[in-house]
Design an enzyme around this catalytic site. Structure first.
Site, PDB file in Angstrom:
ATOM      1  N   HIS A   1      -8.456 -10.316  29.226  1.00  0.00           N
ATOM      2  CA  HIS A   1      -7.634 -10.338  28.033  1.00  0.00           C
ATOM      3  C   HIS A   1      -6.498 -11.195  28.388  1.00  0.00           C
ATOM      4  O   HIS A   1      -6.470 -12.345  27.264  1.00  0.00           O
ATOM      5  CB  HIS A   1      -7.089  -8.939  27.945  1.00  0.00           C
TER       6      HIS A   1
ATOM      7  N   ARG B   1      -2.481 -20.684  23.886  1.00  0.00           N
ATOM      8  CA  ARG B   1      -1.892 -21.886  24.733  1.00  0.00           C
ATOM      9  C   ARG B   1      -2.768 -22.984  25.156  1.00  0.00           C
ATOM     10  O   ARG B   1      -3.215 -23.720  24.619  1.00  0.00           O
ATOM     11  CB  ARG B   1      -1.196 -21.183  25.914  1.00  0.00           C
TER      12      ARG B   1
END
Ligand code: MN
Length: 416
Positions: free
Chosen positions: A134, A143
């Site tokens: 996850h 990101r």
């Protein structure tokens, strides 16, 4: 599978080996500590009145209560004793005909006829972020795909303090929350209903023993502080979260409601399903080092049911994938002297597995809305729609032994 004189269907979560605890609203007498075997609910407070637990001592009546906290506070020797007595009473041949007809008349109810209540008074709730899959998926999406995990992630179980007041029991409905959302094409936020309502497939453990402020729980003793587990849906508003979370983490995107299953499955019932966790590399600091089978093989699934439509399973995962174990989470949580209290909930964080179909949130399953899920009625889901019901289920099985959690169900209503 051990036989009972109560009927247990072959695929029942509520086998003789389970004997979970919850709070049932018994008609005419109110909230009582209960258990469930097959499709039969058992009023434990009535068993207590009939003298079944006299051998464990008869001081305070911990069964005639609105929550499990006073029962849990009696300690594991007491709660295990109660499970054993219930087991011996309901095992096939364990009760005479007179006894079983008395119990049938006074303590047993069809499970679907009894409203289940929020089983715990939750003082504090913490949500971890302990699935490597996850955390990696989220890191890749938001990101840097090359450095998906932040530098701290492999060294400590990342978590945040959540909101206890809005944890509700399965069967409830929640209105779509409103909040600040920043559209991608505007420098300013707008106010309105979330457009990215999501579930998070999680399990939560229930603290079974208090500590004092200043005391730390050693990792090797952590499980003696855990009473049991329940299913946990950490509902999340992704658009609100994306705007608000910097720099202190989730706030209003998470505290509008979280949903638990009504039955707490004890650590004892889960013992046969212990498995080793994943290899931890780099090696963790000494206070987090553990040995043995620290994970549990619990099959989990999430289904979405649009209004008047059949259920559709969108995710199948397993609790065994968790990188950080419950013991490590509790040891880390208390290493600075933070105290814990009976009834506190510590949720695992979204439980995602390695394959696409095992991701534990819509965010991951639809990859931030770019690959919608098609439901049986042909409608598309990037996130959760108004009128959708989200159903989380979980069970362990090994040969012909099955121990399960039942369901954590919530329906989403339009914003009010
Ligand atoms: Mn979560």
């Amino acid at each position: 599978m051990i036989k009972s004189w109560i009927e247990i269907k072959e695929n029942s979560d509520f086998s003789m080996e389970n004997i979970p605890f919850g709070i049932g609203n018994i008609p005419g007498s109110g909230p009582k500590v209960c258990t469930r075997i097959g499709d039969t609910l058992i009023d434990i407070s009535m068993l207590s009145k009939l003298g079944y637990f006299d051998q464990l001592g008869r001081d305070e009546d911990v069964f005639d209560k609105e929550v499990l906290n006073p029962f849990i506070a009696k300690g594991k020797s007491f709660t295990c004793g109660v499970r054993t007595i219930i087991f011996e009473c309901f095992i096939h041949g364990g009760a005479s005909e007179n006894e079983s007809s008395l119990l049938n008349e006074r303590a047993l109810y069809p499970a679907d006829s009894i409203e289940m209540l929020m089983p715990l008074d939750v003082g504090d709730y913490t949500d971890f972020y302990s699935s490597r899959e996850h955390a990696t998926n989220v890191g890749v999406m938001f990101r840097d795909p090359e450095n998906a995990l932040l530098p701290n992630w492999l060294h400590l179980p990342v978590g945040y303090h959540g909101r206890a007041s809005s944890i509700i029991v399965s069967g409830a409905s929640i209105h779509r929350p409103k909040g600040q959302i920043k559209p991608a094409d505007s420098p300013l936020p707008v106010f309105g209903p979330t457009r990215q309502l999501d579930f998070e497939l999680e399990l939560a453990f229930v603290v079974g023993k208090n500590t004092s402020l200043g005391q730390s729980v050693p990792v090797a003793e952590a499980e003696s502080y855990i009473f049991g587990l329940l299913l946990f849906n950490d509902l999340s508003a992704r658009d609100i979260q994306a705007w608000e979370y910097v720099p202190l983490g989730p706030f209003l995107s998470k505290n509008f409601g979280s949903v638990v299953s009504p039955w707490v499955v004890t650590m004892d019932a889960l013992k046969p399903f212990r498995v080793p966790g994943p290899m931890q590399e780099p090696e963790v600091l000494p206070y987090l080092r553990t040995e043995g089978d620290n994970n549990i093989d619990i099959n989990l699934e999430v289904s979405i049911q649009a209004a008047d439509q059949p259920e559709f399973t969108v995710c199948k995962s397993n609790f065994r994938y968790m990188y950080w174990s419950m013991s490590q989470q509790l040891a880390h949580h208390t290493v600075n002297g933070c105290n814990i209290r009976i009834g506190d909930l510590y949720a695992s964080g979204t439980i995602s597995g390695p394959e696409e179909g095992s991701f534990g949130s819509m965010l991951e399953l639809t990859w931030r809305g770019t690959r919608p899920i098609i439901l049986p009625d042909g409608s598309e889901r990037k996130f959760i729609d108004d009128g959708d019901t989200i159903i989380i289920r979980g069970h362990c099985h090994k040969e012909n032994l099955r121990v399960g959690f039942g369901e954590a169900v919530v329906t989403i209503l339009p914003s009010n």
